[in-house]
Enzyme design. Structure first.
Site, PDB file in Angstrom:
ATOM      1  N   SER A 130       0.800  -0.954  -0.211  1.00 59.42           N
ATOM      2  CA  SER A 130      -0.371   0.062   0.086  1.00 59.42           C
ATOM      3  C   SER A 130       1.512   1.327  -0.083  1.00 59.42           C
ATOM      4  CB  SER A 130      -1.237   0.265   1.479  1.00 59.42           C
ATOM      5  OG  SER A 130      -1.550  -0.903   1.594  1.00 59.42           O
ATOM      6  N   SER A 162       2.227  -3.805   8.175  1.00 60.72           N
ATOM      7  CA  SER A 162       2.125  -4.443   9.469  1.00 60.72           C
ATOM      8  C   SER A 162       3.565  -5.129  10.676  1.00 60.72           C
ATOM      9  CB  SER A 162       1.201  -5.667   9.643  1.00 60.72           C
ATOM     10  OG  SER A 162      -0.128  -5.675   8.509  1.00 60.72           O
ATOM     11  N   GLU A 245      -4.413 -15.048   0.911  1.00 62.44           N
ATOM     12  CA  GLU A 245      -4.620 -13.969   1.664  1.00 62.44           C
ATOM     13  C   GLU A 245      -5.814 -14.051   1.930  1.00 62.44           C
ATOM     14  OE1 GLU A 245      -3.298  -9.833   0.555  1.00 62.44           O
ATOM     15  OE2 GLU A 245      -3.265  -9.588   3.441  1.00 62.44           O
TER      16      GLU A 245
END
Ligand SMILES: Cc1cc2nc3c(=O)[nH]c(=O)nc-3n(C[C@H](O)[C@H](O)[C@H](O)COP(=O)(O)OP(=O)(O)OC[C@H]3O[C@@H](n4cnc5c(N)ncnc54)[C@H](O)[C@@H]3O)c2cc1C
Length: 388
Positions: A130, A162, A245
């Site tokens: 991102s 993350s 995912e």
């Protein structure tokens, strides 16, 4: 043809072995959250314990630190894992996302270099996709990786990565063809998070822990051999990762069956105080977790029979993320005002696990591609509806 829904003797023996090992090794005291440094280190240590029993990633071949299990055995292992209330997997980005992608696109050298330390918890991975202007619209990625001899020189910015503050490596998507636009000209590149020129700034999550990071690349040099898959063909590689995912790996049904069982237990203790509709919500949660389990077994069987899964992984992602939010919201309403107490408060409900779970469940419809985007995918690619 009759369906045989019984586990085989070998599968039952595998389950017994996993159960016995987990009962003997799962930490008796709950670890701190993996979104803070102390908790991250505790979870990394747990990964090493798992590896000591060869449970790091059971589906991988033995030479990469696995056990060569099939998908049904993996589901059995997950059921036992959650039954034992074992810690969350701090290596999840590696073992569930990058690992399968490396199996498909990695060179033999890349597999040998990266998979064993991933299975052992020695190298923990972050995902760097991102960007401030490229979230749902990932094809708008602007960070560049320009080829310079045997290296790529990376410049740009990533966000929402993350646990990148604590992790060791990241897999990023960068624009390698400066003339390209949209999904063409991107490449997947693997790089260490302590590379010179890379600045990592933590971003606090809803609970205050620094679980996210922004990454600033200022002419970061990476060996060209760290390219994963074809140069300029990173979109296809990333779509394979996104499939893992949203599809089978990231959220196994056992996770939600465990939450549903805990919810039933909470209802037994607090149901008398519950408002209207809560009993039905608890029942629905339990049924939905079971339904998700059956559907996952069906997917696993399809894959094992040589089939494939495509855009329907988007249905999966919507289902588990909405189920998780519904279960945690129901638990919060059952817990009443005490449900809002932090785990440091003596009257916290179930060590504030529902509060943690509730806050994290709010992110479910956002990460792994937002549910709005998944609905677009279903409309266009599963139902064949027009784009406009
Ligand atoms: C807990 C968590 C962990 C994450 N971890 C990582 C990570 O490790 N690495 C990483 O790279 N990223 C990570 N992300 C980022 C995540 O992938 C993005 O937040 C997500 O893709 C959405 O992008 P955005 O935040 O830029 O929102 P935007 O794309 O700006 O979207 C804003 C809103 O508009 C909606 N929207 C946008 N476009 C459309 C459309 N075409 N049709 C309908 N609705 C639309 C979206 O659904 C959303 O509701 C994480 C996010 C969360 C919440």
């Amino acid at each position: 043809m009759a369906l045989d829904l019984q586990y085989t003797e070998a599968q039952n023996a595998f389950r017994a072995e996993a159960r016995e090992w987990l009962e003997a090794h799962v930490p008796k005291k709950r670890l701190k959250t993996l979104e803070c440094k102390e908790g991250f280190d505790q979870h990394r240590e747990w990964e090493r314990v798992l590896k000591s029993g060869d449970w790091g990633m059971v589906t991988w071949p033995k030479e990469y630190g696995g056990r060569g299990c099939d998908l049904i055995e993996w589901l059995i292992f997950e059921e036992e894992y959650y039954r034992a209330d074992a810690p969350l997997r701090v290596s999840q980005n590696g073992i569930f996302l990058l690992g399968p992608t490396l199996m498909e696109y990695g060179t033999p050298e890349q597999k040998a270099r990266f998979l064993p330390p991933m299975a052992a918890g020695d190298e923990i991975w972050a995902q760097a996709w991102s960007e401030p202007g490229a979230g749902s619209d990932m094809a708008a990625i602007r960070s560049k990786a320009v080829r310079d001899g045997d290296e790529y020189v990376i410049t740009g910015q990533k966000i929402w990565s993350s646990r990148a503050v604590f992790a060791d490596w990241c897999f990023g998507l960068f624009r390698t063809d400066p003339e390209s636009s949209r999904h063409k000209g991107l490449s997947m590149i693997l790089l260490p998070l302590d590379s010179p020129g890379l600045t990592i700034r933590p971003i606090a999550q809803l609970d205050g822990n620094p679980g996210f990071a922004e990454l600033f690349f200022d002419e970061v040099r990476v060996p060209a051999e760290n390219l994963l898959g074809p140069e300029h063909g990173g979109w296809g590689v990333a779509m394979a990762t996104a499939g893992f995912e949203r599809g089978l790996m990231l959220r196994s049904p056992a996770r939600f069956q465990k939450t549903a069982a805990r919810l039933v237990d909470l209802f037994k203790r607090k149901g008398n105080e519950a408002g209207p509709g809560v009993r039905e919500a608890v029942l629905q949660a339990w049924m939905d977790a079971e339904a998700y389990c059956h559907s996952t077994y069906m997917t696993a069987s399809t894959l094992m029979a040589g089939g494939s899964v495509g855009a329907e992984t988007s249905c999966n992602k919507i289902f588990w993320s909405e189920l998780d939010r519904m279960m945690n919201r129901t638990a919060m309403s059952l817990s009443g005002a005490y449900g809002e107490l932090l785990d440091t408060a003596p009257d916290a409900v179930d060590e504030a696990r529902w509060l943690d779970g509730y806050m994290f469940s709010l992110a479910g419809p956002i990460y792994a591609g937002t549910n709005e985007i998944q609905r677009n995918i279903i409309a266009e690619r599963v139902l064949g509806m027009p784009r406009k």
